[in-house]
Design an enzyme around this catalytic site. Structure first.
Site, PDB file in Angstrom:
ATOM      1  N   TYR A 167       0.808  -1.236  -0.044  1.00 20.08           N
ATOM      2  CA  TYR A 167       0.037  -0.325   0.202  1.00 20.08           C
ATOM      3  C   TYR A 167       0.729   1.431  -0.029  1.00 20.08           C
ATOM      4  O   TYR A 167       1.417   1.597   0.992  1.00 20.08           O
ATOM      5  CB  TYR A 167      -0.953   0.107   1.364  1.00 20.08           C
ATOM      6  CG  TYR A 167      -2.025  -1.205   1.417  1.00 20.08           C
ATOM      7  CD1 TYR A 167      -2.285  -1.963   0.317  1.00 20.08           C
ATOM      8  CD2 TYR A 167      -2.517  -1.410   2.303  1.00 20.08           C
ATOM      9  CE1 TYR A 167      -3.030  -2.961   0.277  1.00 20.08           C
ATOM     10  CE2 TYR A 167      -3.423  -2.642   2.530  1.00 20.08           C
ATOM     11  CZ  TYR A 167      -3.594  -3.336   1.670  1.00 20.08           C
ATOM     12  OH  TYR A 167      -4.654  -4.187   1.613  1.00 20.08           O
ATOM     13  N   PHE A 226     -19.529   2.040  -2.075  1.00 20.13           N
ATOM     14  CA  PHE A 226     -20.765   1.954  -2.902  1.00 20.13           C
ATOM     15  C   PHE A 226     -21.831   1.727  -2.180  1.00 20.13           C
ATOM     16  O   PHE A 226     -23.005   2.176  -2.422  1.00 20.13           O
ATOM     17  CB  PHE A 226     -20.463   1.104  -3.813  1.00 20.13           C
ATOM     18  CG  PHE A 226     -21.573   1.018  -5.036  1.00 20.13           C
ATOM     19  CD1 PHE A 226     -21.366   1.926  -6.221  1.00 20.13           C
ATOM     20  CD2 PHE A 226     -22.813   0.246  -4.947  1.00 20.13           C
ATOM     21  CE1 PHE A 226     -22.111   2.275  -6.974  1.00 20.13           C
ATOM     22  CE2 PHE A 226     -23.509   0.347  -6.009  1.00 20.13           C
ATOM     23  CZ  PHE A 226     -23.314   1.484  -7.101  1.00 20.13           C
ATOM     24  N   GLY A 252     -18.346  -2.318   0.243  1.00 18.33           N
ATOM     25  CA  GLY A 252     -18.399  -2.343  -1.369  1.00 18.33           C
ATOM     26  C   GLY A 252     -17.563  -0.911  -1.790  1.00 18.33           C
ATOM     27  O   GLY A 252     -17.619  -0.350  -2.725  1.00 18.33           O
ATOM     28  N   GLY A 283     -24.145   4.580  -0.180  1.00 20.09           N
ATOM     29  CA  GLY A 283     -24.916   5.414  -0.897  1.00 20.09           C
ATOM     30  C   GLY A 283     -24.587   6.817  -1.166  1.00 20.09           C
ATOM     31  O   GLY A 283     -25.110   7.576  -2.034  1.00 20.09           O
TER      32      GLY A 283
END
Length: 325
Positions: A54, A207, A204, A210
């Site tokens: 990372y 996602f 997600g 919202g």
């Protein structure tokens, strides 16, 4: 803070994924990230997840700064096995004992610690010897360099083979209301072997909150080329986010809280590790610990969002290397 166990490690029921503080979601802001890390610590979060890949080591160095004066009260998980050139998404997988030893020493230096609590194989190289890979990790345990072994994105049979060679404390894989792959044998293999389960991207990649807006992506945000966030897949998947939002409104919580609370109820060994750089999102996520479901509510969520609903692969072709190996 409620706790759960990953093998012999006791950790907070929610961990903090730190990847986005260094890469993949736009430019890094170290000052903001340190403030969020400190707020997580003050709230009782003890599990912090990073990897050497990372930000080409930046993420481990950032955590190393945060750890000063806090080391004895936190669990640090990092990873080895994905090799990338700085600034490039493409990667190769290296599970060789020599690489594992050298990478572990480099991670210890960047983190500024003597021992890594949980050391994952970031991706399994199916062409390499699993015996050699686990053997190298076992020697690091014997040397006191690491406390426990973990595996990422493994197939159930691979976990069982590895656990027969050395105890595996945890498996880490993507798991959420739109990625339910671990239910296909991996969670059962964790139960059978005594491994805990860390769920990454439990929202997600933002996602399911919202709040995702494709027009507002920062430069370098990898969702701009992730299959689930582009083209027809994006439009199809919007229905999933809308469903989560509606279910959360009915429950009286936020979409993030509903998604995380649902994961916590799937198995007592599941520890979600949502990532964020912002304190407001951290506080929202922590609210999931207070959400209580009745069985019929869980059934309704499962029926509304069945496995396999998401459109598109989880990663590009490059990112799919080593999944379920």
């Amino acid at each position: 803070m409620k706790t759960r166990t990953l093998g012999m490690l006791e950790v907070s029921a929610l961990g903090l994924g730190c990847m986005g503080m260094s890469e993949f979601y736009g430019p890094a802001n170290d000052a903001e990230s340190i403030e969020t890390l400190a707020a997580a610590f003050d709230a009782g979060i003890t599990l912090y997840d990073t990897a050497d890949a990372y930000g080409a080591g930046h993420n481990e160095e950032l955590l190393g700064r945060f750890l000063r004066g806090r080391r004895e009260r936190v669990t640090i998980a990092t990873k080895v096995g994905i090799v990338r050139e700085p600034g490039k998404y493409e990667r190769r997988i290296d599970n060789s004992p020599a690489y594992i030893r050298a990478a572990c020493e480099a991670s210890l230096r960047r983190l500024g610690v003597d021992t890594i609590d949980l050391y994952y194989v970031h991706r399994i190289d199916a062409s390499a010897s699993l015996d050699d890979t686990i053997g190298a990790l076992a020697r690091l345990v014997e040397a006191g360099k690491i406390r426990a072994i973990g595996l990422c994105e493994v197939a159930p049979e691979t976990l069982r083979r590895a656990a027969a060679l050395h105890p595996v404390a945890a498996v880490q894989s993507e798991y959420s209301l739109w990625t339910r792959d671990p239910e296909d044998g991996v969670l059962q293999a964790c139960r059978d072997t005594g491994a805990g389960f860390c769920a990454y991207s439990p929202l997600g990649r933002g996602f399911l909150t919202g709040a995702f807006d494709p027009r507002a992506l920062a430069p370098g945000d990898f969702r701009g080329f992730n299959p689930r966030f582009t083209g027809d897949n994006l439009a199809a998947n919007q229905r999933i986010a809308d469903t989560v939002k509606a279910l959360a409104a009915d429950k009286g919580c936020t979409p993030a809280q509903l998604a995380l609370a649902w994961l916590l109820r799937q198995d007592e060994r599941v520890v979600p590790i949502p990532g964020t750089r912002r304190i407001r999102n951290l506080r929202d996520n922590l609210g999931a610990l207070d959400v209580v479901f009745k069985e019929d509510e869980l059934d309704a969520i499962g029926a509304a969002l069945p496995p396999g609903l998401a459109a598109g692969e989880r990663y590009t072709q490059a990112g799919m290397q080593g999944l379920r190996a």
